[in-house]
Write a protein that holds these residues in place. Structure first.
Motif, short mmCIF file in Angstrom:
data_model
loop_
_atom_site.label_atom_id
_atom_site.label_comp_id
_atom_site.label_asym_id
_atom_site.label_seq_id
_atom_site.Cartn_x
_atom_site.Cartn_y
_atom_site.Cartn_z
N PHE A 93 39.75 2.64 -30.26
CA PHE A 93 41.15 2.47 -29.87
C PHE A 93 41.29 2.23 -28.37
O PHE A 93 42.11 1.44 -27.92
N LEU A 94 40.47 2.91 -27.61
CA LEU A 94 40.58 2.72 -26.17
C LEU A 94 40.12 1.33 -25.76
O LEU A 94 40.68 0.72 -24.86
N SER A 95 39.11 0.82 -26.45
CA SER A 95 38.67 -0.54 -26.10
C SER A 95 39.80 -1.52 -26.39
O SER A 95 39.98 -2.50 -25.67
N PHE A 96 40.58 -1.21 -27.40
CA PHE A 96 41.73 -2.06 -27.72
C PHE A 96 42.77 -2.01 -26.60
O PHE A 96 43.16 -3.03 -26.04
N THR A 97 43.21 -0.82 -26.25
CA THR A 97 44.24 -0.72 -25.22
C THR A 97 43.72 -1.22 -23.88
O THR A 97 44.46 -1.81 -23.10
N GLN A 98 42.44 -1.01 -23.62
CA GLN A 98 41.90 -1.44 -22.34
C GLN A 98 41.95 -2.96 -22.22
O GLN A 98 42.38 -3.50 -21.21
N ARG A 157 45.22 0.20 -15.73
CA ARG A 157 44.24 -0.86 -15.47
C ARG A 157 42.86 -0.28 -15.17
O ARG A 157 41.86 -0.68 -15.76
N GLU A 158 42.82 0.64 -14.24
CA GLU A 158 41.53 1.18 -13.82
C GLU A 158 41.12 2.36 -14.70
O GLU A 158 39.96 2.54 -15.00
N GLY A 159 42.12 3.17 -15.08
CA GLY A 159 41.83 4.42 -15.79
C GLY A 159 41.29 4.20 -17.19
O GLY A 159 40.31 4.83 -17.60
N THR A 160 41.94 3.30 -17.96
CA THR A 160 41.45 3.09 -19.33
C THR A 160 40.04 2.50 -19.29
O THR A 160 39.22 2.79 -20.15
N LYS A 161 39.79 1.70 -18.27
CA LYS A 161 38.44 1.12 -18.12
C LYS A 161 37.41 2.23 -17.94
O LYS A 161 36.36 2.24 -18.59
N ARG A 162 37.74 3.16 -17.06
CA ARG A 162 36.76 4.23 -16.80
C ARG A 162 36.62 5.17 -17.99
O ARG A 162 35.52 5.64 -18.30
N MET A 163 37.73 5.43 -18.69
CA MET A 163 37.62 6.27 -19.90
C MET A 163 36.74 5.58 -20.92
O MET A 163 35.89 6.22 -21.55
N LEU A 164 36.95 4.28 -21.05
CA LEU A 164 36.15 3.53 -22.03
C LEU A 164 34.67 3.57 -21.65
O LEU A 164 33.81 3.77 -22.50
N GLU A 165 34.41 3.43 -20.36
CA GLU A 165 33.00 3.46 -19.94
C GLU A 165 32.36 4.81 -20.26
O GLU A 165 31.21 4.89 -20.69
N ILE A 166 33.14 5.86 -20.07
CA ILE A 166 32.61 7.20 -20.38
C ILE A 166 32.33 7.31 -21.89
O ILE A 166 31.26 7.77 -22.31
N GLY A 216 55.00 2.64 -21.71
CA GLY A 216 54.60 3.38 -22.90
C GLY A 216 53.17 3.10 -23.32
O GLY A 216 52.45 4.02 -23.73
N LEU A 217 52.75 1.86 -23.20
CA LEU A 217 51.38 1.53 -23.59
C LEU A 217 50.38 2.34 -22.78
O LEU A 217 49.45 2.95 -23.33
N GLY A 218 50.59 2.37 -21.48
CA GLY A 218 49.67 3.11 -20.61
C GLY A 218 49.78 4.61 -20.83
O GLY A 218 48.77 5.31 -20.91
N GLN A 219 51.01 5.09 -20.94
CA GLN A 219 51.21 6.54 -21.08
C GLN A 219 50.58 7.08 -22.35
O GLN A 219 50.14 8.22 -22.39
N THR A 220 50.56 6.27 -23.40
CA THR A 220 50.03 6.76 -24.67
C THR A 220 48.59 6.33 -24.91
O THR A 220 47.97 6.80 -25.86
N ALA A 221 48.07 5.46 -24.04
CA ALA A 221 46.72 4.95 -24.27
C ALA A 221 45.68 6.06 -24.43
O ALA A 221 44.77 5.95 -25.25
N PRO A 222 45.78 7.15 -23.67
CA PRO A 222 44.76 8.19 -23.82
C PRO A 222 44.91 9.04 -25.09
O PRO A 222 44.03 9.84 -25.41
N ASN A 223 46.02 8.89 -25.84
CA ASN A 223 46.25 9.75 -26.99
C ASN A 223 45.10 9.82 -27.99
O ASN A 223 44.72 10.92 -28.40
N PRO A 224 44.52 8.70 -28.39
CA PRO A 224 43.40 8.80 -29.34
C PRO A 224 42.26 9.65 -28.79
O PRO A 224 41.62 10.38 -29.54
N VAL A 225 42.04 9.59 -27.49
CA VAL A 225 40.97 10.38 -26.91
C VAL A 225 41.39 11.84 -26.80
O VAL A 225 40.66 12.76 -27.18
N LEU A 226 42.61 12.05 -26.30
CA LEU A 226 43.05 13.42 -26.10
C LEU A 226 43.17 14.18 -27.42
O LEU A 226 42.84 15.36 -27.50
N THR A 227 43.63 13.49 -28.50
CA THR A 227 43.75 14.21 -29.78
C THR A 227 42.39 14.46 -30.40
O THR A 227 42.17 15.52 -30.98
N THR A 228 41.49 13.50 -30.28
CA THR A 228 40.16 13.79 -30.86
C THR A 228 39.47 14.88 -30.06
O THR A 228 38.74 15.69 -30.62
#
Lengths: 539, 605, 347, 163
Positions: free
Chosen positions: B453-458, B469-478, B509-521
């Motif tokens: 999901f993060l690769s999608f939003t990124q 822009r920068e944050g989802t990239k780094r989360m995805l890399e992690i 909204g897209l950015g604010q919710t982008a981490p949700n799949p990671v945060l909930t898992t």
């Protein structure tokens, strides 16, 4: 300026730069605003983004022409005709401001009669513009609530320059587009302190603040202040000075910070004049083309090395502050003049630029309320500012013209002094480019600019180029009745057929060797914008 | 005119993709060849995607029989048997719809909507016409009370009354945020402007969601009618439907529907002879997920990069071209005629305290019955997963359900009792979103799902604001390094901190919710992350880098096919002897598995 | 103007309705970091460094675009805010070259300043970084898009102020960059080299070439003056180090230009130190100029002027010189009896 | 594929005229231009920018923002492999590998013979049929890797499936 003074009683930009962006309609003529006045050009583009209509009247398809609602591409020297034509349509279609005309102006009926014959078809024939476009432009201008005219030397540098200005003034007054915010008639001044030089009386006919030298009261006032008995006869204009030099009546000339050997019309003629002089002293920051002819050259310092004031095109007096100490032994111009005055036996004791300014304000009613302190605190003040508590004047002629009633002047089209003929088939017109300034004595010595814009070209229409067998970059010889120069060709459809264009920035290709010094009879401005030339490929 | 038998082919995108057009042609051919006089027509999606292609056959006086998973070869036979011999092919028949005489031998055929478990718990408001009407024929919509709500509104009600009805119905935006539709209309109505717009968000971009597409394809007029009603209420005379370009069928049907509605004067000037005029345009998206965000959507209609802008000002005050704009999504507008015709009380009687009416869900993933289901608000996730969707395929074990697409979150088994409404889903860290429900079984790796999901939003981040822009990239890399077995001990902490910072500070909204799949898992399945990072193990057997191929010595017959096929020569073994894979050399390409006829090679964690 | 009462960092502030949180904070003298904010530009809310905590708000809103309301309670430096800003800076730093030792912007770089302020010494993140070639093909400024933090102000200045629209955002997401069309260098675009983008860039992505290695921010004294070129009268700052002008930029206080400049005002200052400058009076002897003392030169001029007499004397004053210069010039001519003073107002 | 210098400018004029009265219609203009030329040729964009009086940088920004727009020539048939959740779960990766092998180009590229352009797409919305790919407007569902070469063959003869 003479035209403006005749129509309204005051020769200056009527409105302010800030007001440009709020106009509903801008009529730009004889001004390549985005290149010659780029920062004002930004405001023009902002006005367009805000939805303003744009009418461009120019011989060249300048950048703004691409954004214009109507672009009238006219032959150089056809200005009065086009403005008469616009007014014709406005009167014919009953679009003029009757109330304004009745209450604020005089002489309308004569103008109405004079423009009667300037039908769109007739004007189209004279100017080369499209008749329907003329009608469209007239309607757009007349329909606007706030229409502002911007113009520069493309209007004034003609043998009929004053008439051109008066023709515009007629149009402006007939539609009531003056004396209100974002309207008016706005000559964009070309040089940093041309307004100030005029205000300071660097003109043969007036003291500071346009107080005439033929006015006994003014003469008395200045004589008293300066402690001498002053001459009350008008002096010579630039053109007359060089004419006098040629015929021996003018013997010594003092030139401060000017480079007429590049900027004036008909340079070969001018060269003869300078050669004839007994004595020429040039005071400048560089050994300019003109300084080469001097007997004595006095090193002045640049704007960065002195304090003082400049007045911009919107009559705003602003502080110039010294940033560095003078280079070498150069001195501020006023210091040199004072030293010379004292050598001549006067006893001048100005300790600073501010001391001089205090004397200026004491003698100049329109500057009376201005002081250095106020300039610093208020970021400049727009004259007239008669008293210390006066905020300055954003736009002129509110409620009443300087001369009382605005005066209409019937104007007839008069062809330029020189028309193309078999021997000289092209009309040469001149102007500036964005990167350089005037004679390029400064920009030509600025590394980045020089690198980016190193030489001039002759802009020529593709059809004309094809007829002459000329390709882009070919070296051309351009000849007028007064001289010849060589320059590279640049083929572009921004100039119409039969018209060629050059800037006057470059000493390698001094276009003013070609230009005509025929002058406007009132303002004494030479017809730099129209000369007949011949173009040949250099073998 | 004597009634003719009617044959209806489901030609939504799903139906077409499954070969619906070929079926349609085959039926046409069968009818001609057998000289059968029957009306052959089409309809949109009825929701039972798993059974595409769907063909309904109805003889006058008989119930309509739904056939599913029909084939091109057999359909001719099915049709002729049914129409000529009254024989229903039990291999394909799913159930009957409506009443009528039918031979007793078919008494056991279930009723489609009441007996089939997929439909039993559904309440079809939005989808009321989907699968029943031919979306390309406005008359069929009109027959089912189409445009009656619009007529009632503009001839009998004041705009304020319309707003009041919508408010009292409790309808909330079905696009994600769940903002009160009535309030939104009220703001737009009250906003001052010489021009106002109604905009329908049909940029359904969540992977796994196709509710809006089905409505647009199956019942475009219901959405248009809802928009016209909104136009009347807020004072707009122009509307835009912003539809993803990936939905060509929906776009075509909308354009056709608009033309037909104009002809009937349901759109255009002086509708129903009143002063009210309303025109609609369809704008096709150009492939940017972020344009589902309302301000980005408006930018896109204006011909700009779809980069969101800060709110306030809200679109209700400064929307399209700077004018007050009422913006809702497809499903919301499709509900509007129902609210008007049935009355707000009836609408509000369905659902929970805070969430009224129904919600359409796209059910996908490891379930037995995929498809589109409209269920009343308040139904539990458990009911949806087990009763409607039929539970996990192959009797597998449920692991999580991902709700709300890339903006949503994964909900674990112990929260299955949650009622479906806006607030409890948000509480659980997921969100209603536009209604995608992806059900996952034991063989799903939660870290991998988060990464997906993060690769999608990124990829879909517009790039405007720094955190997204920068944050989802780094989360995805992690996440990528965790699934690759290179996770670091502090990665979980970094993901949490960064995820929370992005949620709190992103522009839209897209950015604010982008981490949700990671945060909930991370919230519900942290141990899986820990297994990946510390034990280098993926229990679901998904993360290939953490797995190895093993040849079962019992099954291997030493044929050597795998050895020959291995591109890196990681497999050794003599002929007829058991082969072994060298774990160090193996690149886990899986070629050996495909080559092995003994099914002796498998991935092990 | 309606007044609105808010509390910022515990301090009551009376601000005007319609103000943003940032404006209200500035009014109260509270400094909030910003990258993408500029009062002359349309609020983008892009960089998110100016986020603040608002009581009862779900997220941390960007103060530059969030309007205040009555009774709003704002904290500009709460723990949550500081954490978010640190994360933001850490993200930017992960994708930004750390050549501060030689970067032209060092000392007036906002990224540097804020990393210092919040103690972000290095990024928490490693991964892909931008890799654009340095663009130095035009003579006016360098574009190093690797240093760009995508605040977007250069784009806004180019479109909203200049109007040339030479550059815009290109691509999206992590691949976003600022570029002329088709990735061409700026000289192949409608760029008119006003350089206002270099003035407004908060980091070292856009730097003027003429000033390169000429002085550090803290060594430079900015002197406000007026541009010496056309009649617009733009207020500019001359950047001075020692007795050398090393740069120029628009001055925001100027009412004629509001900080806007063109290529000449921005990059046409180095003639001041041209080796061609006249540094001594010159007297022509036998057709050749020879250096002279002021005393000698002025005496000669005075003698010649006296000899020419009032009728034979004329002067050309200058539209390039100050009012004070012009005033004295015409005064001198007139007190010597000649009104033949003019200048090139007509050219 | 036409050379850029003999572009059909009349087609651009037509597209411009169709849309010029509608506010902000840049995107539909670009869509129709891409329909006309198969991609968005630089000279065509520059020509349109002039007509619109819009900075070309802005148009370029729009073109590079939306994944639908292409600044390079495209294949005759466009293959789009779905990257949706369902397809992901149901093994789209193997389909993608098979395609790469068959086409001998990576995702995002066009085959040398300009027959196919191979792309991935977010989600085509046919999750019930996962894994799914589209060729032009035709959707292929319930795919397996073995079926890929046969599907591609249908297009190689130049017929294609226009259903």
């Amino acid at each position: 300026m003479a035209g403006l003074a005749a129509a309204f009683g005051s020769g200056a930009m009527t409105n302010s730069i800030d007001e440009v962006e709020n106009a509903d309609c801008l009529l730009i003529s004889g001004s390549n605003t985005t290149e010659a006045h780029p920062v004002i050009g930004y405001r023009v583009r902002k006005a367009l983004r805000n939805g303003a209509k744009l009418i461009v009247i120019e011989p060249r398809r300048i950048e703004l022409a691409d954004y214009a609602d109507v672009f009238l591409q006219i032959k150089p020297g056809a200005n009065e005709a086009i403005f008469n034509g616009l007014l014709h349509v406005i009167i014919k279609e009953d679009l003029y401001d009757k109330e304004f005309v009745a209450e604020r102006t005089e002489g309308f009926e004569e103008v109405k009669a004079a423009v009667e014959k300037y039908t769109p078809e007739y004007v189209a024939e004279i100017t080369g513009a499209n008749a329907e476009d003329i009608v469209e432009a007239a309607r757009i201008y007349a329909a606007a609530d706030k229409a502002s005219v911007l113009y520069t030397m493309g209007i004034t540098q003609h043998s009929s320059g004053t008439n051109n200005v008066l023709a515009i003034a007629n149009l402006v007054m007939a539609t009531g587009n003056i004396g209100r915010e974002s309207t008016g008639m706005n000559p964009l001044r070309g040089q940093n302190n041309v307004q100030g030089a005029c205000d300071m009386g660097a003109l043969p006919v007036v003291f500071t603040g346009y107080q005439p030298v033929v006015d006994p009261a003014a003469v008395e006032k200045f004589s008293k202040a300066w402690g001498v008995s002053l001459n009350d006869k008008p002096g010579l204009t630039v053109t007359e000075i060089f004419k006098g030099a040629k015929d021996g009546t003018v013997k010594a000339v003092y030139i401060m910070g000017e480079n007429p050997m590049i900027s004036d019309a008909d340079l070969n003629h001018l060269e003869e004049s300078l050669d004839k002089l007994d004595f020429l002293v040039v005071q400048d920051i560089f050994l300019t083309e003109t300084a080469q002819y001097a007997d004595v050259v006095l090193p002045a310092c640049t704007f960065a090395e002195k304090d003082g004031t400049f007045v911009n095109t919107e009559r705003r007096v602003q502080m110039v502050n010294k940033a560095i100490d003078s280079i070498g032994e150069s001195k501020a111009d006023w210091e040199i003049i004072m030293a010379l005055a004292n050598k001549l036996g006067f006893d001048w004791n100005y300790g600073s630029a501010e001391d001089i300014f205090k004397e200026i304000t004491s003698l100049t009613p329109s500057y009376a309320g201005i002081s250095y302190q106020r300039l610093e605190e208020e970021e400049g003040i727009q004259w007239p500012c008669p008293t210390e508590d006066h905020p300055g004047t954003k736009f002129l002629h509110q409620g009443k013209f300087s001369r009382g009633l605005g005066k209409f002047h019937p104007i007839e089209h008069q062809p330029p002094a020189e028309s193309p003929d078999e021997n000289y088939p092209f009309i040469l017109t001149t102007g500036r480019n964005l990167y350089h300034y005037h004679t390029a004595s400064m920009t030509g010595r600025s590394k980045s600019i020089k690198e980016f814009s190193a030489e001039d070209t002759l802009r020529i229409n593709p059809e004309d180029a094809a007829n002459l067998g000329v390709s882009d970059g070919d070296m051309l010889k351009v000849t007028s009745r007064r001289g010849e120069i060589e320059v590279k060709a640049e083929i572009t459809d921004t100039v119409g057929k039969g018209v060629v264009f050059m800037t006057f920035h470059f000493s390698d290709s001094p276009v003013n060797k070609l230009t005509n010094c025929a002058i406007d009879p009132v303002a004494k401005i030479p017809e730099l914008k129209v000369s007949a030339v011949k173009v040949e490929k250099v073998a | 005119m004597t009634a003719k038998p009617k044959i209806v082919v489901g030609l939504g995108t799903c139906g077409i993709a499954a070969g619906g057009r070929e079926i349609y042609n085959a039926i046409e051919k069968a009818l001609t060849e057998n000289n059968i006089d029957a009306e052959l027509t089409q309809t949109g999606c009825i929701g039972a995607c798993e059974n595409e292609v769907l063909v309904d056959i109805a003889k006058p006086g008989q119930p309509r029989i739904s056939y599913g998973k029909v084939t091109e070869e057999k359909i001719g036979e099915v049709v002729t048997n049914h129409l000529l011999h009254d024989k229903i092919d039990r291999e394909f028949a799913l159930g009957k719809i409506g009443e009528g005489e039918l031979s007793a031998e078919y008494d056991d055929l279930p009723y489609f909507f009441t007996d089939l478990p997929f439909y039993e718990k559904q309440v079809r408001l939005c989808l009321r016409n989907c699968g029943f009407i031919n979306p390309e024929k406005i008359d069929e919509y009109v027959e089912r009370d189409g445009y009656q709500a619009l007529k009632q509104v503009i001839t009998e009600m004041k705009p304020e009354e319309v707003v009041e009805v919508i408010k009292s119905s409790g309808l909330r935006g079905r696009g994600g945020g769940g903002f009160s539709t009535g309030m939104k209309w009220q703001f737009t109505m009250n906003a001052v402007g010489d021009k106002k717009y109604v905009v329908c968000n049909a940029d359904e971009g969540d992977p796994g969601a196709f509710m809006d597409r089905s409505i647009l394809e199956g019942d475009p007029h219901s959405v248009m009618e809802g928009m016209a009603i909104a136009g009347y209420a807020v004072g707009a005379d122009e509307g835009y439907i912003y539809c993803r370009a990936e939905y060509p069928l929906a776009v075509n049907r909308l354009k056709m529907a608009i033309e037909q509605a104009k002809e009937k004067n349901f759109l255009g000037d002086n509708i129903f002879g009143t002063d009210f005029s309303f025109n609609l345009k369809v704008k096709e998206g150009a492939g940017a997920f972020v344009c589902g965000e309302e301000t980005a959507l408006l930018m896109s209609i204006e011909g700009k990069r779809g980069m969101p802008r800060p709110r306030p000002p809200f679109p209700a005050n400064e929307g399209l071209f700077g004018k007050p704009t009422c913006l809702n999504n497809v499903e919301t507008f499709a509900n509007v005629p129902v609210v008007i015709l049935d009355g707000p009380e009836k609408f509000a009687s369905i659902g929970t305290e805070g969430s009224k009416g129904t919600k359409v869900f796209a059910l996908t993933g490891s379930i037995n019955r995929t498809g589109l289901a409209e269920v009343p608000m308040g139904i539990t996730l458990e009911e949806v997963v087990y009763d409607v969707a039929g539970g996990i395929i192959d009797d597998g074990k449920f692991k999580a359900v991902q709700a709300g697409g890339p903006s949503g979150g994964c909900i674990p088994e112990d929260l299955l009792h949650l009622p479906i409404d806006y607030d409890s889903l948000t509480e659980a860290g997921a969100m209603m979103g536009s209604g995608g429900l992806v059900v996952m079984g034991e063989d799903t790796c939660m870290v991998d799902i988060a990464r997906y999901f993060l690769s999608f939003t990124q990829i879909e981040s517009c790039g405007k604001c720094t955190p997204c822009r920068e944050g989802t990239k780094r989360m995805l890399e992690i996440l990528e390094r965790i699934v690759a077995g290179e996770g670091k001990p502090d990665d979980i902490e970094k993901l949490k901190t960064l995820g929370e910072a992005i949620s709190a500070t992103a522009l839209c909204g897209l950015g604010q919710t982008a981490p949700n799949p990671v945060l909930t898992t991370l919230r519900y399945f942290q141990e899986e992350y820990e297994q990946h990072i510390f034990d280098k193990r993926c229990v679901a057997g998904i993360c290939v880098d953490l797995m190895f191929y093993l040849i079962d010595a019992e099954l291997c017959n030493g044929c050597g096919r795998c050895r020959k096929a291995c591109p890196v020569s990681a497999i050794s073994g003599d002929k007829k002897e058991v082969h072994v894979i060298d774990k160090e050399t193996c690149i886990k390409c899986g070629v050996c598995v495909e080559k092995c006829k003994q099914e002796a090679i498998s991935l092990q964690s | 103007m309606t007044k609105v009462n808010v509390t910022i960092n515990g301090q009551p502030v009376e601000a005007e309705a319609g103000m943003t949180i940032l404006e209200a904070a500035q009014l109260a003298g509270i400094d909030v970091p910003t990258f993408c904010y500029d009062p002359q530009l349309f609020g983008a809310g892009a960089c998110r460094i100016c986020v603040v905590e608002v009581e009862n708000a779900r997220n941390l809103p960007a103060s530059c675009v969030t309007p205040i309301w009555e009774g709003m309670v704002i904290n500009t430096e709460s723990e949550k805010v500081v954490q978010a800003r640190k994360a933001n800076l850490s993200l930017l730093l992960a994708n930004h070259p750390l050549d501060c030792l030689t970067c032209e912007k060092s000392g007036e770089c906002k990224l540097q300043d804020y990393c210092y302020k919040y103690g972000v010494t290095e990024s928490d993140f490693v991964g892909d970084v931008k890799d654009f070639p340095l663009e130095e093909s035009n003579p006016f400024f360098e574009r190093d898009m690797n240093k760009c933090i995508l605040c977007g102000k250069c784009v806004q200045v180019c479109h909203e102020i200049n109007g040339a629209g030479a550059i815009d955002y290109a691509f999206r997401g992590f691949a976003s960059t600022i570029s002329p069309a088709f990735g061409e260098p700026v000289e192949n675009s409608p760029c008119v080299f006003c350089g206002m983008c270099t003035d407004i860039c908060p980091v070292g992505a856009l730097t003027p070439k003429l000033s390169k290695f000429k002085g550090r921010a803290w060594e430079i004294n900015k002197v406000k003056t007026i541009c010496p070129y056309c009649g617009t009268g733009c207020a500019i700052d001359l950047h001075v180090k020692g007795n050398e002008v090393v740069g120029a930029s628009g001055n925001r206080e100027g009412l004629a230009n509001k900080g806007h400049v063109c290529v000449k005002g921005h990059y046409g200052w180095d003639f001041i130190h041209s080796p061609d400058r006249l540094t001594k009076p010159l007297i022509k002897k036998d057709g050749k100029f020879e250096e002279a003392s002021w005393e000698e030169a002025l005496s000669l001029v005075a003698d010649k002027f006296k000899a020419a007499g009032a009728e034979g004397l004329a002067g050309l004053s200058s539209a390039r010189c100050t009012n004070e210069d012009n005033y004295l010039f015409q005064k001198l001519l007139r007190v010597m009896g000649s009104n033949s003073v003019d200048h090139c107002a007509r050219l | 594929m036409k050379a850029e210098n003999d572009l059909n400018y009349a087609a651009i004029d037509n597209i411009y005229d169709t849309w010029k009265s509608q506010k902000g219609a840049l995107i539909p203009m670009l869509q129709e231009m891409q329909e006309e030329f198969g991609y968005l040729p630089r000279t065509a964009l520059e020509y349109l920018a002039k007509k619109l009086h819009q900075p070309i940088s802005q148009i370029y920004g729009v073109c590079t923002f939306y994944s639908q727009f292409h600044l390079k020539p495209r294949g005759k048939h466009i293959i789009r492999v779905c990257q949706g959740t369902a397809c992901h779960v149901r093994g789209i990766a193997k389909i993608a590998t098979a395609l790469e092998e068959e086409l001998e180009v990576p995702v995002g590229d066009t085959t040398e013979d300009l027959l196919f352009t191979y792309e991935s797409v977010a989600c085509v919305g046919c999750c019930g049929l996962a894994p799914v790919m589209m060729i032009d407007d035709v959707t292929y569902g319930r795919l397996n890797a073995a079926a890929v070469p046969d599907i591609l063959k249908k297009y190689e003869g130049g017929e294609g499936n226009d259903s």
